[in-house]
Design an enzyme around this catalytic site. Structure first.
Site, PDB file in Angstrom:
ATOM      1  N   THR A   1      23.857 -14.769  49.757  1.00 15.10           N
ATOM      2  CA  THR A   1      23.101 -15.191  51.158  1.00 15.10           C
ATOM      3  C   THR A   1      23.934 -16.104  51.834  1.00 15.10           C
ATOM      4  O   THR A   1      24.187 -16.980  51.388  1.00 15.10           O
ATOM      5  CB  THR A   1      21.760 -15.281  51.124  1.00 15.10           C
ATOM      6  OG1 THR A   1      21.109 -15.634  52.406  1.00 15.10           O
ATOM      7  CG2 THR A   1      21.311 -16.476  50.193  1.00 15.10           C
TER       8      THR A   1
ATOM      9  N   HIS B   1      14.478 -18.847  35.172  1.00 17.08           N
ATOM     10  CA  HIS B   1      15.079 -19.482  33.943  1.00 17.08           C
ATOM     11  C   HIS B   1      14.319 -18.876  32.902  1.00 17.08           C
ATOM     12  O   HIS B   1      14.575 -19.086  31.815  1.00 17.08           O
ATOM     13  CB  HIS B   1      14.199 -21.106  34.107  1.00 17.08           C
ATOM     14  CG  HIS B   1      15.107 -21.942  33.433  1.00 17.08           C
ATOM     15  ND1 HIS B   1      15.955 -21.684  32.260  1.00 17.08           N
ATOM     16  CD2 HIS B   1      14.951 -23.267  33.402  1.00 17.08           C
ATOM     17  CE1 HIS B   1      16.410 -22.966  31.823  1.00 17.08           C
ATOM     18  NE2 HIS B   1      15.771 -23.733  32.508  1.00 17.08           N
TER      19      HIS B   1
END
Length: 408
Positions: free
Chosen positions: A319, A371
């Site tokens: 992005t 994560h």
């Protein structure tokens, strides 16, 4: 009479929303003429007429309709109007003269006797007016007989900090489109259902600036497409994903799925909100191929022509908030992907090069990652690999052959 039903715009989509009718009841439409724009949770699509005839709408703009539901009727037996113009069926009711009865005389009300409580404040109002040093004569009472109420006193109070002072205070309420609502749901879901973390780095863009300055005109003339930053970033991301495959992975239940191909989603701001078309098999594309595909997808998204298939899938997202002036941000993961790279604006900043402080065009980059599946080593290593490729593109992205890589 033909019943037009909502076709399925894609797998897993069960409902759409009528964004805008392009015709109205009574119009004559041709076969395959676009009659409406419909929003799904992934894209805005045009609804073509299945036959020629006079149309009768059965759904309102903004209405959510199920796939397979009838949204309009087409009278296929209706003749086409002369001159080929669309027509509108009008039903006129003959007007009849109706004699109106003479108005009844209105009795003249005698003036009311003044109330003994007119302009007299209530105890609560009196206290408020006294505290604010406002005379009762300056306040219009709305209570019984003109009595000044507590609400009258509060409204008449002298403006203080935070109190509206009579300026224009309007608001506009509009229903969000189905696409916008779905984007909102996905963003909240990504925040709530992933262990999202962001790591940052900075990139010295001098080498890319020099390459573009030297070759962009020849590249444009040869390929009819500009040599932008997206090709460098896309190829740098593909290289980094090969080095750190966990970033190109997703969680599916209790399984980790690692993709051996590289479908790169690119976030594009369209008229209906954020859209994320996909560059398929970016590992097989050259600089020219990436730039051509970015241009094609971005144009289709901004023109509202992007299809669901073109936005389905993707193994990693890029992005670019820099086009809007963003210096730094923490992009939100595009689920079910596990990583997203945020590009930002390029600003001349002081950096240290060979022991000397120099001014260079610098971009801050951010990698948000899940994560649960990507550890710190992989995330930081991935972003460093992207940085290395962007700062040394000739060696790491072009194999030392600039003209060959740019197909000049």
């Amino acid at each position: 009479m033909l019943e037009m039903k909502v076709p399925s715009p894609g797998e897993s989509i069960t409902e759409v929303e009528i964004a805008r009718w392009l015709v109205k009841t009574g119009d004559y439409v041709e076969k395959d003429q676009a009659i409406a724009e419909v929003d799904s949770d992934k894209a805005t699509l045009e609804l073509p007429a299945e036959a020629a005839g006079v149309i009768t709408l059965q759904a309102e703009e903004g209405e959510a309709v199920k796939v397979g539901q009838v949204v309009c009727l087409i009278d296929t037996a209706a003749p086409k109007p002369a001159g080929g113009q669309t027509s509108e069926v009008k039903v006129e009711t003959p007007k009849q003269e109706v004699s109106k009865p003479a108005p009844a005389p209105v009795p003249t009300a005698s003036p009311a006797a003044p109330s003994y409580v007119a302009q007299a404040p209530s105890p609560a109002a009196r206290k408020i007016l006294a505290e604010r040093e406002i005379p009762a004569a300056a306040v219009s009472g709305t209570g019984k007989g003109g009595r000044i109420t507590k609400d009258d006193a509060l409204k008449a109070s002298k403006p203080s900090m935070g109190t509206p002072t009579g300026g224009v205070r309007t608001e506009v309420r509009a229903k969000m489109s189905m696409l916008r609502r779905k984007v909102a749901e996905r963003l909240v879901s990504a925040k709530n259902e992933t262990a999202m973390l962001t790591t940052f780095n900075e990139v010295d863009m001098t080498a890319i600036y020099d390459l573009r300055a030297q070759y962009k005109d020849a590249f444009k003339e040869r390929h009819n497409v500009g040599l932008g930053f997206m090709s460098f970033f896309t190829l740098a991301v593909v290289r980094a994903l090969k080095l750190f495959p966990d970033v190109n992975s997703m969680i599916d239940g209790q399984d980790k799925v690692t993709y051996q191909y590289y479908d790169i989603s690119i976030a594009v701001s369209g008229p209906k909100g954020l859209m994320v078309p996909v560059i398929r098999n970016a590992e097989n594309l050259s600089f020219r191929g990436v730039e051509a595909e970015v241009k094609r997808l971005a144009t289709r998204a901004r023109d509202g022509q992007i299809t669901v298939d073109e936005m389905t899938g993707g193994t990693f997202t890029i992005t670019n908030g820099g086009v809007f002036g963003s210096m730094l941000s923490t992009p939100i993961i595009n689920p079910p992907q596990s990583g997203i790279l945020g590009m930002h604006n390029i600003v001349d900043r002081p950096i240290v090069r060979n022991g000397q402080i120099v001014i260079a065009p610098v971009m801050y980059v951010a990698l948000s990652y899940d994560h649960r599946i990507i550890d710190g080593r992989e995330s930081v290593g991935f972003l460093v690999a992207v940085k290395e490729a962007l700062e040394n593109p000739v060696e790491l992205l072009m194999n030392g052959d600039v003209k060959g890589a740019l197909e000049l």
